[in-house]
Design a protein around this motif. Sequence first.
Motif, PDB file in Angstrom:
ATOM      1  N   PRO A 413     -14.329  12.304 -12.335  1.00 25.71           N
ATOM      2  CA  PRO A 413     -14.049  13.736 -12.500  1.00 25.71           C
ATOM      3  C   PRO A 413     -13.912  14.492 -11.178  1.00 25.71           C
ATOM      4  CG  PRO A 413     -15.815  13.028 -13.968  1.00 25.71           C
ATOM      5  CD  PRO A 413     -15.574  11.904 -12.996  1.00 25.71           C
ATOM      6  N   ALA A 414     -14.447  13.911 -10.092  1.00 24.37           N
ATOM      7  CA  ALA A 414     -14.306  14.564  -8.785  1.00 24.37           C
ATOM      8  C   ALA A 414     -12.858  14.477  -8.292  1.00 24.37           C
ATOM      9  CB  ALA A 414     -15.242  13.918  -7.774  1.00 24.37           C
ATOM     10  N   MET A 415     -12.103  13.496  -8.803  1.00 27.46           N
ATOM     11  CA  MET A 415     -10.725  13.281  -8.362  1.00 27.46           C
ATOM     12  C   MET A 415      -9.686  13.579  -9.446  1.00 27.46           C
ATOM     13  SD  MET A 415     -10.940  12.250  -5.200  1.00 27.46           S
ATOM     14  CE  MET A 415      -9.490  11.278  -4.768  1.00 27.46           C
ATOM     15  N   VAL A 416     -10.114  13.538 -10.700  1.00 26.02           N
ATOM     16  CA  VAL A 416      -9.195  13.717 -11.823  1.00 26.02           C
ATOM     17  C   VAL A 416      -9.697  14.839 -12.723  1.00 26.02           C
ATOM     18  CG1 VAL A 416      -8.145  12.640 -13.846  1.00 26.02           C
ATOM     19  CG2 VAL A 416      -8.525  11.292 -11.771  1.00 26.02           C
ATOM     20  N   LYS A 417      -8.891  15.868 -12.870  1.00 30.75           N
ATOM     21  CA  LYS A 417      -9.240  16.987 -13.746  1.00 30.75           C
ATOM     22  C   LYS A 417      -8.912  16.643 -15.193  1.00 30.75           C
ATOM     23  CE  LYS A 417      -8.534  21.996 -14.246  1.00 30.75           C
ATOM     24  NZ  LYS A 417      -7.800  23.172 -13.718  1.00 30.75           N
ATOM     25  N   GLN A 460     -10.330  18.373  -4.700  1.00 30.71           N
ATOM     26  CA  GLN A 460     -10.838  17.323  -3.811  1.00 30.71           C
ATOM     27  C   GLN A 460      -9.812  16.205  -3.666  1.00 30.71           C
ATOM     28  OE1 GLN A 460     -14.850  15.891  -4.568  1.00 30.71           O
ATOM     29  NE2 GLN A 460     -14.309  13.825  -3.888  1.00 30.71           N
ATOM     30  N   ASN A 461      -9.173  15.863  -4.755  1.00 27.31           N
ATOM     31  CA  ASN A 461      -8.130  14.834  -4.731  1.00 27.31           C
ATOM     32  C   ASN A 461      -7.039  15.222  -3.742  1.00 27.31           C
ATOM     33  OD1 ASN A 461      -5.553  13.582  -5.396  1.00 27.31           O
ATOM     34  ND2 ASN A 461      -6.474  12.866  -7.309  1.00 27.31           N
ATOM     35  N   LEU A 462      -6.579  16.464  -3.834  1.00 31.84           N
ATOM     36  CA  LEU A 462      -5.487  16.926  -2.982  1.00 31.84           C
ATOM     37  C   LEU A 462      -5.912  17.069  -1.528  1.00 31.84           C
ATOM     38  CD1 LEU A 462      -4.017  19.634  -5.400  1.00 31.84           C
ATOM     39  CD2 LEU A 462      -3.137  17.334  -4.991  1.00 31.84           C
ATOM     40  N   LEU A 463      -7.136  17.563  -1.311  1.00 25.26           N
ATOM     41  CA  LEU A 463      -7.613  17.802   0.062  1.00 25.26           C
ATOM     42  C   LEU A 463      -7.903  16.505   0.814  1.00 25.26           C
ATOM     43  CD1 LEU A 463     -10.002  20.848  -0.557  1.00 25.26           C
ATOM     44  CD2 LEU A 463      -7.802  20.876   0.653  1.00 25.26           C
ATOM     45  N   THR A 464      -8.301  15.458   0.097  1.00 24.96           N
ATOM     46  CA  THR A 464      -8.657  14.188   0.743  1.00 24.96           C
ATOM     47  C   THR A 464      -7.538  13.156   0.674  1.00 24.96           C
ATOM     48  OG1 THR A 464      -9.682  13.359  -1.291  1.00 24.96           O
ATOM     49  CG2 THR A 464     -11.109  14.527   0.273  1.00 24.96           C
ATOM     50  N   MET A 465      -6.351  13.576   0.231  1.00 22.64           N
ATOM     51  CA  MET A 465      -5.231  12.636   0.116  1.00 22.64           C
ATOM     52  C   MET A 465      -4.930  12.002   1.469  1.00 22.64           C
ATOM     53  SD  MET A 465      -1.417  13.379  -1.457  1.00 22.64           S
ATOM     54  CE  MET A 465      -2.104  14.100  -2.941  1.00 22.64           C
ATOM     55  N   ALA A 470     -11.424   9.978   0.766  1.00 26.18           N
ATOM     56  CA  ALA A 470     -10.990  10.006  -0.636  1.00 26.18           C
ATOM     57  C   ALA A 470     -11.816   9.030  -1.482  1.00 26.18           C
ATOM     58  CB  ALA A 470      -9.511   9.667  -0.739  1.00 26.18           C
ATOM     59  N   GLU A 471     -12.320   9.525  -2.600  1.00 21.54           N
ATOM     60  CA  GLU A 471     -13.065   8.670  -3.519  1.00 21.54           C
ATOM     61  C   GLU A 471     -12.090   7.910  -4.427  1.00 21.54           C
ATOM     62  OE1 GLU A 471     -16.049  10.769  -5.713  1.00 21.54           O
ATOM     63  OE2 GLU A 471     -16.698  11.963  -3.983  1.00 21.54           O
ATOM     64  N   ASP A 472     -12.619   6.888  -5.127  1.00 23.00           N
ATOM     65  CA  ASP A 472     -11.787   6.146  -6.081  1.00 23.00           C
ATOM     66  C   ASP A 472     -11.339   7.067  -7.211  1.00 23.00           C
ATOM     67  OD1 ASP A 472     -12.235   3.944  -4.551  1.00 23.00           O
ATOM     68  OD2 ASP A 472     -13.617   2.963  -5.947  1.00 23.00           O
ATOM     69  N   ILE A 473     -10.145   6.814  -7.711  1.00 24.10           N
ATOM     70  CA  ILE A 473      -9.616   7.574  -8.842  1.00 24.10           C
ATOM     71  C   ILE A 473     -10.372   7.218 -10.124  1.00 24.10           C
ATOM     72  CG2 ILE A 473      -7.601   7.837 -10.358  1.00 24.10           C
ATOM     73  CD1 ILE A 473      -7.231   9.375  -7.848  1.00 24.10           C
ATOM     74  N   LYS A 496      -8.206   2.641  -6.414  1.00 25.54           N
ATOM     75  CA  LYS A 496      -8.226   3.413  -5.171  1.00 25.54           C
ATOM     76  C   LYS A 496      -7.249   4.589  -5.213  1.00 25.54           C
ATOM     77  CE  LYS A 496     -11.200   0.684  -3.166  1.00 25.54           C
ATOM     78  NZ  LYS A 496     -12.570   1.186  -2.865  1.00 25.54           N
ATOM     79  N   ALA A 497      -7.524   5.582  -4.406  1.00 31.25           N
ATOM     80  CA  ALA A 497      -6.641   6.748  -4.297  1.00 31.25           C
ATOM     81  C   ALA A 497      -5.549   6.465  -3.267  1.00 31.25           C
ATOM     82  CB  ALA A 497      -7.461   7.979  -3.908  1.00 31.25           C
ATOM     83  N   ASN A 498      -4.742   5.457  -3.556  1.00 26.41           N
ATOM     84  CA  ASN A 498      -3.695   5.018  -2.621  1.00 26.41           C
ATOM     85  C   ASN A 498      -2.390   5.779  -2.851  1.00 26.41           C
ATOM     86  OD1 ASN A 498      -3.185   3.857  -5.089  1.00 26.41           O
ATOM     87  ND2 ASN A 498      -2.671   1.828  -4.283  1.00 26.41           N
ATOM     88  N   HIS A 499      -2.465   7.088  -2.737  1.00 31.24           N
ATOM     89  CA  HIS A 499      -1.327   7.941  -3.056  1.00 31.24           C
ATOM     90  C   HIS A 499      -0.127   7.671  -2.148  1.00 31.24           C
ATOM     91  CE1 HIS A 499       1.208  11.505  -3.471  1.00 31.24           C
ATOM     92  NE2 HIS A 499       0.622  11.717  -4.634  1.00 31.24           N
ATOM     93  N   THR A 500       1.025   7.463  -2.778  1.00 32.56           N
ATOM     94  CA  THR A 500       2.293   7.257  -2.065  1.00 32.56           C
ATOM     95  C   THR A 500       3.358   8.094  -2.744  1.00 32.56           C
ATOM     96  OG1 THR A 500       1.653   4.971  -1.560  1.00 32.56           O
ATOM     97  CG2 THR A 500       3.979   5.534  -1.305  1.00 32.56           C
ATOM     98  N   ALA A 501       4.210   8.741  -1.966  1.00 36.29           N
ATOM     99  CA  ALA A 501       5.272   9.566  -2.538  1.00 36.29           C
ATOM    100  C   ALA A 501       6.128   8.730  -3.490  1.00 36.29           C
ATOM    101  CB  ALA A 501       6.137  10.148  -1.428  1.00 36.29           C
TER     102      ALA A 501
END
Length: 575
Positions: A413-417, A460-465, A470-473, A496-501
């Motif tokens: 919940p810290a990363m996903v609303k 938090q998800n957006l700020l730690t991208m 970044a915590e795990d999703i 993992k929060a391995n965000h890629t465009a």
Amino acid sequence: MVLPLCAQYYLRGEIKDEKNKPLTGVKIFVHSSKALFQSGMQGSFGFTVTQDYDSLSFNFEGYESKTVRVKSDVWQKIVLQTSADQANRNKQKLLTVAGNTVQASRITQLFSDETYFQLVENEFIPAGNYPNTAFSLDIDKASYSNVRRFINMKSPVPPDAVRIEELINYFNLQYKEPKAGEAFNINSQVSSNPLTPQEQLLFLNVSARKLDLDKVPPANFVFLIDVSGSMDMPNRLPLLKAAFQALVKNLRPADQVSIVVYGGSVAVWLQPTSGNSKDTILKSIEELEASGGTPGESAIRTAYKLAESTFIKGGNNRVILATDGDFNVGETSEKAMDELITTMRQTGVFLTCLGVGMGNFKDSKLQTLAKKGNGNYAYLDDIKEAEKVLVKELTQTFYAVADDVYMDVEFNPAMVKEYRLIGFDNKKEAVADQQSKISGGDIGSGNSTLAIFQIVPTEQNLLTMHSPLAEDIAALTLHYSHCGDTSHAAVKYPVKANHTAFNNIDKELQFATSVAMFGLKLKGSKHMSTDWATIASVAAAAANRNHYLEAEFLNLLDKTQKIYPEKKKKKSNSK
């Protein structure tokens, strides 16, 4: 512990008029939260509520408004009455649509006897209240070839015929070989949603190990072939004969085949015959002719009894049922078939269902049989599909790596609303039954299963991208049983929060996204508002044109746009 598919306070139901016609776009006002929702395709609705009991108000133009008291664990059946004014207007409009009625009735007559389970689309779930979700994995891909059949016939597709997870996984995308000694390889990817900038997409991929066909256990196949009168069409029995003959040519000497036929009566057409005697088996298949009724129940019992009598310990014991699903003698309902196959699966014999035909095709029956028979289900719309399922993907279709496979995802919940699973929709009856449990599926050799979530990220998800902070999703647990073994196993995987465009992720994931969009738009999902041109653009940028199936999908998209033309926006009369 197996988790229920729906949340405790998840309110679902359907809205119809007094003539049992589903109503789409009904405004639903939730009194406790002052929230406003709308009913989707087939009049269905579903959303979270903060309390077990609530009051809902329903408003729809042309119908009387209605307010009801509801309980969250009860499937709501709402009936709206036509207002007196609207009834008069409908009588006046009846003549104006007479010219279109003839054309529409042809489609109704052609497909009116086809049956599909009514599905309830997954909604967004708040991760803070309900972080866990679980869903079954299997290798069914019938929906894609069935949808293709409708589109190639220039016909609209029944919304409940569209099962998005089967469309995506038809292509076996993102396959990655597991490490030595392991049954599965798990991967994940987080990306942006190309259609909704404020959302993210989470891709979860499970790849099963490949079995060496020369080393797999011997097969004991019982072909259970429908030769009733309804099969006497070119795209039914003749197609199945060609399909089974293609399969027989790949049998090994250690394999054996029996044939049971049903049409008017049930008979053992071919006694157990070694794969060495291919000519005998091929001749037996070629001599099949269609006639009579469809005693499906009796035929299934006979096939299982034969499979038991020739059971190979440690082998691949499987009944392969080929039919249009139109059982009309003996037990014929989905419930009766469910009970029959549940009993038969105790024998240790697997079941594969091959569907054919149109007009009276019973998709719902074949889904029931395959699911309860510890097996899988494919729809053969042409000989190319038959070769794909029975020859090219032979081990995927008939040789399971694991059984009772399902995935449990616990979101952070810290990363996903909020999150929403695309596809894997529940049957209405399962949603209504709050005691329903997850029934895992079987996964075949070399099979790749892809699941896609829509995610509303937290701040938090957006700020730690792209940050080490970044915590795990989420935390993923894959549950399964080894075939022939009652013991259960579980594999844990940190997401993992391995965000890629989106434009930078693997092309196959981009292509999978376009297939998901295609399915959502076909269903008329309220979660898909983009046009066909945008979907086609995403698909064209990602598709591998050297891959026949991906190139064919682009062509299918072009045909679909002609069947479902976009509504032209009205020009404003500005002076």
